[in-house]
Design a protein around this motif. Structure first.
Motif, PDB file in Angstrom:
ATOM      1  N   ALA A 109      -9.725  -6.226  23.391  1.00 10.22           N
ATOM      2  CA  ALA A 109     -10.224  -6.789  22.004  1.00 10.22           C
ATOM      3  C   ALA A 109     -11.492  -6.306  21.781  1.00 10.22           C
ATOM      4  N   ILE A 110     -11.826  -6.280  20.266  1.00 12.32           N
ATOM      5  CA  ILE A 110     -13.354  -5.963  19.865  1.00 12.32           C
ATOM      6  C   ILE A 110     -13.637  -7.243  19.180  1.00 12.32           C
ATOM      7  N   VAL A 111     -14.946  -7.553  19.572  1.00 12.04           N
ATOM      8  CA  VAL A 111     -15.517  -8.751  18.710  1.00 12.04           C
ATOM      9  C   VAL A 111     -16.543  -7.966  17.572  1.00 12.04           C
ATOM     10  N   ALA A 112     -16.358  -8.237  16.521  1.00 15.06           N
ATOM     11  CA  ALA A 112     -17.582  -7.707  15.648  1.00 15.06           C
ATOM     12  C   ALA A 112     -18.340  -8.991  15.094  1.00 15.06           C
ATOM     13  N   ILE A 113     -19.800  -8.890  15.524  1.00 13.70           N
ATOM     14  CA  ILE A 113     -20.741  -9.913  15.079  1.00 13.70           C
ATOM     15  C   ILE A 113     -21.343  -9.441  13.792  1.00 13.70           C
ATOM     16  N   SER A 114     -21.403 -10.149  12.727  1.00 18.06           N
ATOM     17  CA  SER A 114     -21.927  -9.918  11.383  1.00 18.06           C
ATOM     18  C   SER A 114     -20.897  -8.909  10.462  1.00 18.06           C
ATOM     19  N   TYR A 132     -13.763 -11.316  14.303  1.00 16.62           N
ATOM     20  CA  TYR A 132     -15.002 -11.172  13.736  1.00 16.62           C
ATOM     21  C   TYR A 132     -15.450 -12.751  13.761  1.00 16.62           C
ATOM     22  N   THR A 133     -17.058 -12.453  13.489  1.00 22.54           N
ATOM     23  CA  THR A 133     -17.829 -13.778  13.529  1.00 22.54           C
ATOM     24  C   THR A 133     -19.103 -13.591  13.002  1.00 22.54           C
ATOM     25  N   ALA A 134     -19.918 -14.678  12.578  1.00 23.95           N
ATOM     26  CA  ALA A 134     -21.071 -14.612  11.889  1.00 23.95           C
ATOM     27  C   ALA A 134     -20.686 -14.154  10.697  1.00 23.95           C
ATOM     28  N   ILE A 135     -19.837 -14.557   9.957  1.00 27.82           N
ATOM     29  CA  ILE A 135     -19.381 -13.913   8.650  1.00 27.82           C
ATOM     30  C   ILE A 135     -19.419 -15.028   7.564  1.00 27.82           C
ATOM     31  N   SER A 136     -20.346 -14.957   6.518  1.00 29.73           N
ATOM     32  CA  SER A 136     -20.258 -16.244   5.569  1.00 29.73           C
ATOM     33  C   SER A 136     -19.278 -16.202   4.516  1.00 29.73           C
ATOM     34  N   ASP A 137     -18.790 -14.974   4.300  1.00 25.22           N
ATOM     35  CA  ASP A 137     -17.566 -15.097   3.142  1.00 25.22           C
ATOM     36  C   ASP A 137     -16.835 -13.884   3.449  1.00 25.22           C
ATOM     37  N   PRO A 138     -15.612 -14.329   4.196  1.00 28.19           N
ATOM     38  CA  PRO A 138     -14.703 -13.320   4.693  1.00 28.19           C
ATOM     39  C   PRO A 138     -13.846 -12.610   3.530  1.00 28.19           C
ATOM     40  N   ASN A 154      -4.008  -7.072  12.693  1.00 30.73           N
ATOM     41  CA  ASN A 154      -4.688  -7.196  14.005  1.00 30.73           C
ATOM     42  C   ASN A 154      -6.033  -7.724  13.762  1.00 30.73           C
ATOM     43  N   VAL A 155      -6.242  -8.476  12.849  1.00 30.82           N
ATOM     44  CA  VAL A 155      -7.499  -9.248  12.430  1.00 30.82           C
ATOM     45  C   VAL A 155      -7.517 -10.884  12.319  1.00 30.82           C
ATOM     46  N   THR A 156      -8.463 -11.469  13.024  1.00 34.57           N
ATOM     47  CA  THR A 156      -8.845 -12.722  12.717  1.00 34.57           C
ATOM     48  C   THR A 156     -10.358 -13.104  12.967  1.00 34.57           C
ATOM     49  N   GLY A 157     -10.644 -14.515  13.080  1.00 35.21           N
ATOM     50  CA  GLY A 157     -11.942 -14.482  13.307  1.00 35.21           C
ATOM     51  C   GLY A 157     -12.732 -15.858  12.633  1.00 35.21           C
ATOM     52  N   LEU A 158     -13.784 -16.092  12.793  1.00 32.81           N
ATOM     53  CA  LEU A 158     -14.547 -17.260  12.578  1.00 32.81           C
ATOM     54  C   LEU A 158     -15.569 -16.976  11.626  1.00 32.81           C
ATOM     55  N   SER A 159     -15.742 -17.753  10.612  1.00 31.81           N
ATOM     56  CA  SER A 159     -16.634 -17.994   9.414  1.00 31.81           C
ATOM     57  C   SER A 159     -17.426 -19.115   9.299  1.00 31.81           C
ATOM     58  N   SER A 160     -18.529 -19.142   8.838  1.00 33.69           N
ATOM     59  CA  SER A 160     -19.123 -20.372   8.443  1.00 33.69           C
ATOM     60  C   SER A 160     -19.220 -20.591   6.831  1.00 33.69           C
TER      61      SER A 160
END
Length: 348
Positions: A109-114, A132-138, A154-160
């Motif tokens: 897996a790859i974690v992409a921060i920002s 992905y993570t640390a994303i304001s507006d995906p 292949n993509v998912t993640g967490l946004s604020s």
């Protein structure tokens, strides 16, 4: 977060392993060794690649939260987890090179921060799972569509989700007579441009104006801040990576000008801002880590829906407020974490 639950489960598992070990061996030292080996080897070895656009306390806390969450769930760096971390040092070209390298390495897996790092990684692979993570507006970053569906399987993640209205209300609580808000940002960061547009749309209803100035590189931040002298009543900054990576320079310039700086993350307050309304960065990492764990544990990334973390915490520093020519009310401090006296989060 379910950290307490995770710890309870870990303790129960350790106790069970110890009990079973005693059945076959009465030597307590041997039992302890067996338990430790079980903890380290009960999951298959995995490789995780992590990249972020730049190293600064907020993003670093998120990365630390991810690693800690994985460790609490049996994937321990240096034992059954190999972590390859690379920072782009604020350079989007370097971010692209790192993304291509990671795609070729084929980690689990790859974690992409920002945002810039996430965009680069997603553009580089359609097969390796990307979180992905640390994303304001995906959506604006073109990571997911308007229906919250990832643009690639292949993509998912967490946004604020940081609604701009509470940010403006918070600014007015701290600087009630404010009329003009200065906004220092990098036009190359999609998330920062989104915040600027939100500010300009919401500010007039509160009798506020927005004066934006650009800082294309971290070295431009201090000069951009000083250019606001005599023109604004307060400065607001979002999670712009150029600004955050040079935040001490912004805070120092604001101190000279007696202009309060209101941020949107905890560590900016610890580094010089008057206050911030934002998510807890370490907890953000722990939540991201739960998603990464599911991928490493064999779940298809396409079955993991993108998530939003929108629990906001108010952080404040009376010390920095005084340095920037303002005073925080008792009412505000009663509803905030005072970073001048609180060290728990910083020490995580």
């Amino acid at each position: 977060m379910n950290i307490a639950s995770t710890l309870r489960l870990s303790l129960y598992g350790a106790a069970l392993s110890a009990t079973l070990g005693l059945i076959g061996c009465s030597n307590s030292t041997d039992t302890a060794a067996t338990t430790d080996e079980t903890t380290a080897t009960d999951k298959p070895a995995k490789t995780l690649a992590i990249t972020q656009i730049v190293e600064h306390p907020s993003l670093d806390a998120m990365r630390r939260g991810i690693i800690d969450e994985l460790a609490d769930n049996g994937y321990i760096e240096g034992q059954n987890l190999t972590v390859n971390f690379q920072s782009a040092q604020g350079n989007t070209g370097t971010a692209g090179q790192i993304a291509k390298q990671f795609a070729g390495d084929m980690p689990d897996a790859i974690v992409a921060i920002s945002t810039p790092s996430a965009q680069s990684v997603v553009a580089s692979t359609t097969t390796v799972p990307v979180i992905y993570t640390a994303i304001s507006d995906p959506v604006a970053a073109k990571l997911i569509d308007e229906n919250d569906v990832p643009i690639q399987s292949n993509v998912t993640g967490l946004s604020s989700e940081l609604p701009i209205e509470p940010q403006l209300d918070n600014i007015l609580k701290i600087v009630p007579n404010a009329k003009t808000i200065g906004y220092v940002y990098s036009p190359g960061e999609v998330n920062s441009v989104v915040v600027l547009n939100q500010l300009k749309k919401a500010a007039p209803a509160r009798g506020l104006q927005i004066l934006d100035v650009t800082a294309n590189r971290p070295t431009d931040v201090a000069m951009a801040t000083r250019s606001l002298a005599g023109r604004v009543d307060v400065i607001y900054t979002s999670l712009d990576n150029n600004v955050v990576s040079a935040f001490e320079a912004m805070a120092g310039a604001a101190n000279e000008l007696d202009i309060p700086v209101i941020a949107s993350d905890e560590f900016s307050v610890r580094r010089g801002a008057t206050a911030a309304l934002g998510v807890n960065d370490y907890d953000f990492g722990r939540t991201t880590g739960k998603m990464v764990y599911r991928v490493l544990n064999g779940e298809a990334v396409s079955d993991i829906s993108p998530q939003i973390m929108n629990t906001l915490t108010l952080y404040a520093s009376p010390k920095h407020a005084a340095e920037q020519g303002t005073t925080l009310t008792t009412e505000l401090l009663n509803n905030a974490i005072n970073v001048d006296t609180d060290t728990q989060t910083a020490s995580k």
